[in-house]
Write a protein that holds these residues in place. Structure first.
Motif, PDB file in Angstrom:
ATOM      1  N   LEU A  89       0.646  -5.840 -10.641  1.00  0.00           N
ATOM      2  CA  LEU A  89       0.984  -5.744  -9.293  1.00  0.00           C
ATOM      3  C   LEU A  89       0.440  -7.008  -8.419  1.00  0.00           C
ATOM      4  CD1 LEU A  89       0.229  -1.860  -9.018  1.00  0.00           C
ATOM      5  CD2 LEU A  89       2.878  -2.802  -9.064  1.00  0.00           C
ATOM      6  N   SER A  90       1.226  -7.082  -7.296  1.00  0.00           N
ATOM      7  CA  SER A  90       0.835  -8.069  -6.422  1.00  0.00           C
ATOM      8  C   SER A  90      -0.198  -7.512  -5.560  1.00  0.00           C
ATOM      9  CB  SER A  90       1.841  -8.597  -5.474  1.00  0.00           C
ATOM     10  OG  SER A  90       2.246  -7.363  -4.513  1.00  0.00           O
ATOM     11  N   THR A  91      -1.093  -8.391  -4.865  1.00  0.00           N
ATOM     12  CA  THR A  91      -2.336  -7.818  -4.076  1.00  0.00           C
ATOM     13  C   THR A  91      -1.962  -6.943  -2.977  1.00  0.00           C
ATOM     14  OG1 THR A  91      -3.577  -9.676  -4.543  1.00  0.00           O
ATOM     15  CG2 THR A  91      -4.315  -8.459  -2.711  1.00  0.00           C
ATOM     16  N   PRO A  92      -0.806  -7.260  -2.111  1.00  0.00           N
ATOM     17  CA  PRO A  92      -0.214  -6.704  -0.987  1.00  0.00           C
ATOM     18  C   PRO A  92       0.217  -5.158  -1.494  1.00  0.00           C
ATOM     19  CG  PRO A  92       0.737  -8.663  -0.872  1.00  0.00           C
ATOM     20  CD  PRO A  92       0.060  -8.729  -2.137  1.00  0.00           C
ATOM     21  N   GLU A  93       1.100  -4.977  -2.863  1.00  0.00           N
ATOM     22  CA  GLU A  93       1.523  -4.072  -3.151  1.00  0.00           C
ATOM     23  C   GLU A  93       0.493  -3.035  -3.650  1.00  0.00           C
ATOM     24  OE1 GLU A  93       4.375  -1.029  -4.210  1.00  0.00           O
ATOM     25  OE2 GLU A  93       4.359  -2.562  -2.812  1.00  0.00           O
ATOM     26  N   LEU A  94      -0.521  -3.562  -4.599  1.00  0.00           N
ATOM     27  CA  LEU A  94      -1.587  -2.647  -4.887  1.00  0.00           C
ATOM     28  C   LEU A  94      -2.351  -2.259  -3.619  1.00  0.00           C
ATOM     29  CD1 LEU A  94      -3.116  -1.249  -7.064  1.00  0.00           C
ATOM     30  CD2 LEU A  94      -4.318  -3.321  -7.400  1.00  0.00           C
ATOM     31  N   SER A  95      -2.707  -2.763  -2.690  1.00  0.00           N
ATOM     32  CA  SER A  95      -3.309  -2.620  -1.513  1.00  0.00           C
ATOM     33  C   SER A  95      -2.634  -1.457  -0.818  1.00  0.00           C
ATOM     34  CB  SER A  95      -3.416  -3.687  -0.737  1.00  0.00           C
ATOM     35  OG  SER A  95      -4.555  -4.651  -1.042  1.00  0.00           O
ATOM     36  N   ARG A  96      -1.206  -1.485  -0.845  1.00  0.00           N
ATOM     37  CA  ARG A  96      -0.562  -0.514  -0.055  1.00  0.00           C
ATOM     38  C   ARG A  96      -0.596   0.815  -0.744  1.00  0.00           C
ATOM     39  NH1 ARG A  96       4.889   1.604   0.535  1.00  0.00           N
ATOM     40  NH2 ARG A  96       5.560   0.577  -1.190  1.00  0.00           N
ATOM     41  N   GLN A  97      -0.554   0.590  -2.025  1.00  0.00           N
ATOM     42  CA  GLN A  97      -0.288   2.009  -2.789  1.00  0.00           C
ATOM     43  C   GLN A  97      -1.697   2.693  -2.771  1.00  0.00           C
ATOM     44  OE1 GLN A  97       2.398   3.484  -3.802  1.00  0.00           O
ATOM     45  NE2 GLN A  97       3.665   1.617  -3.519  1.00  0.00           N
ATOM     46  N   LEU A  98      -2.744   1.927  -2.931  1.00  0.00           N
ATOM     47  CA  LEU A  98      -4.190   2.332  -2.908  1.00  0.00           C
ATOM     48  C   LEU A  98      -4.292   3.043  -1.681  1.00  0.00           C
ATOM     49  CD1 LEU A  98      -6.345  -0.143  -4.686  1.00  0.00           C
ATOM     50  CD2 LEU A  98      -5.543   2.358  -5.418  1.00  0.00           C
ATOM     51  N   GLY A  99      -3.868   2.499  -0.430  1.00  0.00           N
ATOM     52  CA  GLY A  99      -3.950   2.871   1.088  1.00  0.00           C
ATOM     53  C   GLY A  99      -3.513   4.498   1.108  1.00  0.00           C
ATOM     54  N   ILE A 100      -2.283   4.470   0.466  1.00  0.00           N
ATOM     55  CA  ILE A 100      -1.673   5.718   0.493  1.00  0.00           C
ATOM     56  C   ILE A 100      -2.385   6.818  -0.327  1.00  0.00           C
ATOM     57  CG2 ILE A 100       0.546   7.301  -0.335  1.00  0.00           C
ATOM     58  CD1 ILE A 100       2.064   4.600   0.166  1.00  0.00           C
ATOM     59  N   LEU A 101      -2.899   6.448  -1.554  1.00  0.00           N
ATOM     60  CA  LEU A 101      -3.823   7.369  -2.368  1.00  0.00           C
ATOM     61  C   LEU A 101      -5.242   7.721  -1.485  1.00  0.00           C
ATOM     62  CD1 LEU A 101      -3.352   5.946  -5.581  1.00  0.00           C
ATOM     63  CD2 LEU A 101      -2.292   7.972  -4.946  1.00  0.00           C
ATOM     64  N   GLU A 102      -5.608   6.675  -0.967  1.00  0.00           N
ATOM     65  CA  GLU A 102      -6.805   6.897  -0.228  1.00  0.00           C
ATOM     66  C   GLU A 102      -6.720   7.915   1.011  1.00  0.00           C
ATOM     67  OE1 GLU A 102     -10.596   4.358   1.196  1.00  0.00           O
ATOM     68  OE2 GLU A 102      -8.738   3.618   1.991  1.00  0.00           O
ATOM     69  N   LYS A 103      -5.741   7.665   1.688  1.00  0.00           N
ATOM     70  CA  LYS A 103      -5.283   8.392   2.968  1.00  0.00           C
ATOM     71  C   LYS A 103      -5.317   9.935   2.442  1.00  0.00           C
ATOM     72  CE  LYS A 103      -1.811   9.203   6.544  1.00  0.00           C
ATOM     73  NZ  LYS A 103      -0.492   8.949   7.044  1.00  0.00           N
TER      74      LYS A 103
END
Length: 101
Positions: free
Chosen positions: A42-56
């Motif tokens: 995954l790209s850095t932005p995509e992984l960051s976005r998905q982790l943000g959703i999971l963290e929320k």
């Protein structure tokens, strides 16, 4: 009448990318962001976005710190996230193994 098992699936986990992230995290205590990114391609932005959703949703915990002058980000399933993911997998098994009535 028993509700159809699919109604108990959590949609936040149902995304293929988030499902893959949770699948990797299920087998490790914690993992560096870069290792997770490489393993899932995954790209850095995509992984960051998905982790943000999971963290929320309180499914993952993200820790950022410095290690020998380098920023390091580690990710792990939260205790509640681990339980929720195991429950999700149980429900998913029921969906794919459901008999026709």
């Amino acid at each position: 009448m028993t509700p159809q098992p699919r109604t108990r699936l959590t949609t936040v986990m149902h995304s293929p990318t988030r499902l893959a992230i949770l699948g990797v995290l299920r087998h490790v205590q914690q993992i560096n962001f870069a290792e997770l990114q490489n393993s899932l391609e995954l790209s850095t932005p995509e992984l960051s976005r998905q982790l943000g959703i999971l963290e929320k949703e309180n499914l993952v915990e993200i820790a950022k710190f410095r290690e020998r002058r380098h920023a390091v980000t580690r990710v792990r399933l939260s205790p509640a996230g681990r339980k929720q993911f195991e429950d999700y997998l149980d429900e998913l098994r029921k969906v794919v193994q459901a008999d026709l009535e």
